[in-house]
Design a protein around this motif. Structure first.
Motif, PDB file in Angstrom:
ATOM      1  N   SER A   1       0.879  -1.158   0.000  1.00 15.38           N
ATOM      2  CA  SER A   1       0.000   0.000   0.000  1.00 15.38           C
ATOM      3  C   SER A   1       0.920   1.212   0.000  1.00 15.38           C
ATOM      4  O   SER A   1       1.514   1.544   1.024  1.00 15.38           O
ATOM      5  CB  SER A   1      -0.873  -0.035   1.257  1.00 15.38           C
ATOM      6  OG  SER A   1      -1.405   1.242   1.512  1.00 15.38           O
TER       7      SER A   1
ATOM      8  N   ARG B   1      -4.463   4.951   6.539  1.00 16.99           N
ATOM      9  CA  ARG B   1      -4.224   3.928   5.520  1.00 16.99           C
ATOM     10  C   ARG B   1      -3.539   2.689   6.115  1.00 16.99           C
ATOM     11  O   ARG B   1      -3.850   1.561   5.716  1.00 16.99           O
ATOM     12  CB  ARG B   1      -3.410   4.540   4.370  1.00 16.99           C
ATOM     13  CG  ARG B   1      -4.271   5.512   3.529  1.00 16.99           C
ATOM     14  CD  ARG B   1      -3.447   6.506   2.725  1.00 16.99           C
ATOM     15  NE  ARG B   1      -4.253   7.368   1.866  1.00 16.99           N
ATOM     16  CZ  ARG B   1      -4.997   8.404   2.297  1.00 16.99           C
ATOM     17  NH1 ARG B   1      -5.039   8.706   3.580  1.00 16.99           N
ATOM     18  NH2 ARG B   1      -5.702   9.127   1.442  1.00 16.99           N
TER      19      ARG B   1
ATOM     20  N   LEU C   1      -4.386   0.578  -3.193  1.00 21.46           N
ATOM     21  CA  LEU C   1      -4.017   1.992  -3.350  1.00 21.46           C
ATOM     22  C   LEU C   1      -5.248   2.812  -2.989  1.00 21.46           C
ATOM     23  O   LEU C   1      -6.336   2.560  -3.511  1.00 21.46           O
ATOM     24  CB  LEU C   1      -3.554   2.268  -4.780  1.00 21.46           C
ATOM     25  CG  LEU C   1      -3.074   3.691  -5.057  1.00 21.46           C
ATOM     26  CD1 LEU C   1      -1.911   4.092  -4.161  1.00 21.46           C
ATOM     27  CD2 LEU C   1      -2.666   3.826  -6.532  1.00 21.46           C
TER      28      LEU C   1
ATOM     29  N   THR D   1      -7.760   5.902  -2.803  1.00 20.13           N
ATOM     30  CA  THR D   1      -8.168   7.129  -3.495  1.00 20.13           C
ATOM     31  C   THR D   1      -9.024   7.896  -2.516  1.00 20.13           C
ATOM     32  O   THR D   1      -9.849   7.324  -1.812  1.00 20.13           O
ATOM     33  CB  THR D   1      -9.020   6.881  -4.750  1.00 20.13           C
ATOM     34  OG1 THR D   1     -10.247   6.286  -4.347  1.00 20.13           O
ATOM     35  CG2 THR D   1      -8.326   5.999  -5.732  1.00 20.13           C
TER      36      THR D   1
ATOM     37  N   GLY E   1       3.519   7.256  -5.809  1.00 19.65           N
ATOM     38  CA  GLY E   1       2.384   7.148  -4.891  1.00 19.65           C
ATOM     39  C   GLY E   1       1.034   7.330  -5.556  1.00 19.65           C
ATOM     40  O   GLY E   1      -0.002   7.198  -4.919  1.00 19.65           O
ATOM     41  N   TRP E   2       1.026   7.619  -6.832  1.00 13.32           N
ATOM     42  CA  TRP E   2      -0.210   7.756  -7.608  1.00 13.32           C
ATOM     43  C   TRP E   2      -0.323   6.504  -8.466  1.00 13.32           C
ATOM     44  O   TRP E   2       0.687   5.883  -8.802  1.00 13.32           O
ATOM     45  CB  TRP E   2      -0.073   9.021  -8.463  1.00 13.32           C
ATOM     46  CG  TRP E   2      -1.212   9.410  -9.339  1.00 13.32           C
ATOM     47  CD1 TRP E   2      -2.533   9.060  -9.213  1.00 13.32           C
ATOM     48  CD2 TRP E   2      -1.125  10.251 -10.502  1.00 13.32           C
ATOM     49  NE1 TRP E   2      -3.262   9.659 -10.212  1.00 13.32           N
ATOM     50  CE2 TRP E   2      -2.427  10.383 -11.015  1.00 13.32           C
ATOM     51  CE3 TRP E   2      -0.066  10.902 -11.151  1.00 13.32           C
ATOM     52  CZ2 TRP E   2      -2.702  11.142 -12.150  1.00 13.32           C
ATOM     53  CZ3 TRP E   2      -0.350  11.656 -12.276  1.00 13.32           C
ATOM     54  CH2 TRP E   2      -1.654  11.779 -12.767  1.00 13.32           C
ATOM     55  N   VAL E   3      -1.519   6.144  -8.876  1.00 14.49           N
ATOM     56  CA  VAL E   3      -1.672   4.921  -9.660  1.00 14.49           C
ATOM     57  C   VAL E   3      -0.833   4.981 -10.939  1.00 14.49           C
ATOM     58  O   VAL E   3      -0.325   3.966 -11.423  1.00 14.49           O
ATOM     59  CB  VAL E   3      -3.158   4.633  -9.978  1.00 14.49           C
ATOM     60  CG1 VAL E   3      -3.714   5.632 -10.995  1.00 14.49           C
ATOM     61  CG2 VAL E   3      -3.335   3.198 -10.418  1.00 14.49           C
TER      62      VAL E   3
ATOM     63  N   HIS F   1       2.394   3.496 -10.198  1.00 21.28           N
ATOM     64  CA  HIS F   1       2.330   2.038 -10.065  1.00 21.28           C
ATOM     65  C   HIS F   1       2.332   1.364 -11.444  1.00 21.28           C
ATOM     66  O   HIS F   1       3.105   0.460 -11.717  1.00 21.28           O
ATOM     67  CB  HIS F   1       1.035   1.624  -9.349  1.00 21.28           C
ATOM     68  CG  HIS F   1       1.034   1.842  -7.875  1.00 21.28           C
ATOM     69  ND1 HIS F   1       1.207   3.066  -7.283  1.00 21.28           N
ATOM     70  CD2 HIS F   1       0.855   0.970  -6.843  1.00 21.28           C
ATOM     71  CE1 HIS F   1       1.134   2.937  -5.965  1.00 21.28           C
ATOM     72  NE2 HIS F   1       0.925   1.676  -5.671  1.00 21.28           N
TER      73      HIS F   1
ATOM     74  N   THR G   1      -7.557   5.098 -10.896  1.00 24.29           N
ATOM     75  CA  THR G   1      -7.000   4.142  -9.936  1.00 24.29           C
ATOM     76  C   THR G   1      -7.786   2.827 -10.039  1.00 24.29           C
ATOM     77  O   THR G   1      -7.211   1.737 -10.031  1.00 24.29           O
ATOM     78  CB  THR G   1      -7.122   4.699  -8.500  1.00 24.29           C
ATOM     79  OG1 THR G   1      -6.527   5.993  -8.462  1.00 24.29           O
ATOM     80  CG2 THR G   1      -6.437   3.792  -7.499  1.00 24.29           C
TER      81      THR G   1
END
Ligand code: 6R9
Length: 658
Positions: A162, A176, A265, A267, A312-314, A317, A420
């Motif tokens: 995560s 989180r 992840l 949002t 850290g943002w989709v 990833h 995301t």
């Protein structure tokens, strides 16, 4: 929302065919659309075969428990093996995987062979810390290679990660950690941003004092900035260089089920607690790998790819870690901000590494427009051959600027719409196929089914507007919201029966191409007309004195909502507005300009020049906060803003807001 609604106002007539040379050698041609239309599942099964499976799947989609999907369910694979080891086994160990550029100017080139050793060591270290398949690991890091290595080490062990933005507060991190019940946190002492070291570890220490984080037993800390006065809890905190470096650099990956969780992840919705979007293994990797190959036309032997997103943002990833590495790409990873130490830093990096494919966000493009054309003009950008955009609708003027000043008026732009939740790109031009239109994501990629529907779920005809929906399941789709299946059903699958509701307004043009109009919550109702914030913003940005605009509907007794625009002016015009009379002249000029572009109904009632706009770390404008200002309310949650002092500046501008 009425159907004539989402006004078909802005007319964009410019067209750009793909460059002939690119089209002639493109990875994907128009045939892919036909093939996928004829046999969608067969198409995806074929794309899954791009990966190395330990057990080849015989099933493609299991939709028997819709909308809970299973893709390639009887297959087994290891994601890290696919992103790293197999390239080494294929003789590509000496290829650079990551060209790291630190903000202070330090650099590292990491080959696939080195990446394999580093990921193996990190995996052993996590095992030593007790991490087992299924355990959740939180990652709170700057943009450095260890972040990617940590993600891959987790994937290698089947421990879902995560990743939490390094810019988020201790509270956001604690929420989180708690929601995912993470057992280990991987962090760094700090990272470099805007020319100085900014600490991360203190936020982890603080987060771990919050209730619900008690199950975290280890904090693994990368030394990046070397700050000295770092708090340390013996028995819990471990230096990366102490535990990772002494491990064996060989690790045999275990294959996991295709539906094994890969990551969560979060949002942040506009209300309620953040949603933990769950992605799994086989389908996700299939689609990120395919789309990265198709949409960027990636030629791994020769291309140098760079995605400027934060990991850290989709987008980080899917298009820093998993897509590019699964394709054996060579990529640039840059730690810092675009204007440190000067406003040409990005273009200097493009020139230095010979970047051929650049993937960034409209907000960054508009910032570069504001800084001026002369800045990119100082650098050699001739290596670039494909430009990408993601995160928001790109205004036609920003699109044109990107093409002209970054892409030498020749490079195709792929405007990629996804979320995301979708895990991978869904709508986008293909650079060797599509005749592009500035500001449009155009159509669903091969194997993806999307359309625009009205309130009653009827597909709108060409020229109509409504809501973007996805009509068939896709391999990288979210599987659920972590720990909350009901919220998954309610949020995405209850608005239109059997269709995924994306939450975005959209319209179809006369060719059936799709134009995104912003989040549905951001559509305004003015005297009975639905008007899209995106279109009014694009009209404002098409004025030569406007660099950036954010538009909101503020409650209004006469017209239900009144259009209120916040604008950032370009260099010279900004100086002009400090003179009150000249300023009000300019505001009138802008109102007249919007009226002429879109019609009188779209003319903003108020236009306020401001110095900055409130944005999230992924560059999205937080219109909700501007609405609070325009309606004279107390501000809602500002914890996901990059810089919350921006709101104080804006509020100070308007004593007369209501
Ligand atoms: C990848 C990402 C998703 C929301 C999405 C939409 C907006 C993203 C866009 C776009 C128009 C594009 N969005 N790309 N709007 N054109 N090319 O951004 O994911 O952070 O979850 O945001 O972003 O509103 O619904 P995420």
């Amino acid at each position: 929302m009425s159907n004539e609604s989402l006004a078909n106002l802005l007319k964009e007539e410019r067209r750009f065919p793909p460059p002939a040379d690119l089209a002639a050698h493109a990875n994907v041609t128009a045939a892919a659309y036909e093939q996928a239309a004829g046999d969608r599942l067969g198409f995806w099964a074929e794309q899954a075969a791009r990966l190395s499976w330990e057990t080849t799947p015989t099933q493609t989609l299991d939709w028997s428990n819709a909308p809970f999907a299973k893709w390639f369910a009887d297959g087994k694979l290891n994601v890290a093996y696919n992103c790293v080891d197999r390239h080494v086994e294929n003789g590509l160990g000496d290829r650079v995987a990551i060209h790291f550029e630190g903000e202070p100017g330090d650099t590292r080139a990491i080959t696939y062979a080195e990446l394999q050793r580093k990921v193996s060591k990190a995996a052993h270290a996590l095992i030593e810390l007790g991490v087992r398949a299924g355990d959740r690991v939180a990652i709170y890091m700057p943009m450095i290679p260890e972040t990617v290595i940590a993600m891959l080490a987790c994937a290698r062990l089947g421990a879902p990660h995560s990743v939490v933005f390094g810019g988020f507060s201790a509270d956001a991190l604690a929420t989180r950690i708690n929601d995912a019940d993470a057992r280990v946190v991987i962090t760094a002492d700090g990272g470099y941003r805007r020319g100085k070291a900014s600490a991360l570890k203190p936020a982890v220490d603080e987060a771990l004092t919050r209730p619900g984080t008690e199950n975290v037993r280890s904090v693994l800390v990368v030394r990046r900035t070397g700050q000295e006065d770092i708090a340390w809890q013996d028995g819990r905190d471990v230096w990366w260089h102490e535990i990772v470096e002494r491990q064996s650099d060989r690790h045999t990956p275990e294959a996991f089920d295709a539906e094994h969780p890969l990551f969560i992840l979060y949002t942040s919705g506009t209300t309620g607690k953040p949603k933990g979007i769950l992605h799994t293994t086989g389908g996700y990797l299939t689609q990120v790998s395919y789309t990265h190959h198709a949409v960027f036309d990636l030629k791994p032997e020769t291309d140098v790819y760079w995605c400027t997103a934060d990991v850290g943002w989709v987008t980080g990833h899917s298009y820093i870690t998993y897509g590019p590495l699964s394709n054996g790409a060579t990529q640039v990873l840059y730690e810092g901000t675009p204007d440190t130490p000067h406003q040409g830093r990005w273009w200097e990096i493009v020139q230095k590494y010979g970047v051929t494919i650049l993937y960034t966000a409209p907000t960054a493009i508009r910032a570069c427009m504001k800084w001026g054309d002369d800045i990119p003009a100082k650098f050699d950008l001739s290596s670039l051959r494909v430009l990408g955009s993601v995160g928001e609708p790109i205004n036609p003027e920003a699109w044109m600027w990107y093409r002209k000043h970054i892409g030498a008026d020749a490079t195709p732009i792929v405007d990629t719409w996804w979320q995301t939740e979708t895990g991978a790109m869904m709508l986008s031009p293909l650079p060797g196929v599509t005749e592009t239109k500035p500001g449009s994501a155009q159509r669903a990629l091969p194997g993806i089914s999307a359309t625009v529907v009205d309130d009653e779920a009827n597909e709108v005809p060409n020229g109509g507007g409504g809501y973007l929906v996805l009509t068939e399941p896709w391999p990288a789709m979210l599987r659920t919201i972590w720990g909350d299946d009901q919220r998954y059903l309610d949020t995405y699958w209850s608005r239109f029966e059997g269709k995924y509701f994306a939450g975005d307004g959209a319209k179809k043009d006369d060719d059936g191409d799709i134009w995104l109009l912003g989040r549905v919550d951001d559509v305004m109702l003015v005297s009975g007309h639905n008007i899209s914030t995106t279109e009014v913003e694009s009209a404002l940005v098409s004025h030569p004195k406007v660099a950036e605009a954010a538009v909101v509907g503020a409650a209004d007794p006469q017209t239900t909502q009144a259009i209120c625009a916040f604008v950032i002016l370009r260099g010279g015009a900004a100086a002009e507005t400090s003179d009150a009379d000249a300023g009000s002249g300019l505001v009138e000029e802008l109102r007249a300009h919007v009226s002429q572009q879109l019609g009188p109904i779209a003319k903003p009632k108020r236009i306020l020049p401001v110095a900055e706009l409130p944005k999230t770390r992924s560059g999205k404008i937080m219109r909700r906060l501007l609405r609070d200002v325009a309606e004279n309310r107390d501000l809602g949650d500002v914890t996901t803003l990059t810089d919350s002092s921006v709101m104080d500046l804006i509020q100070a501008k308007l004593p007369s807001a209501a």
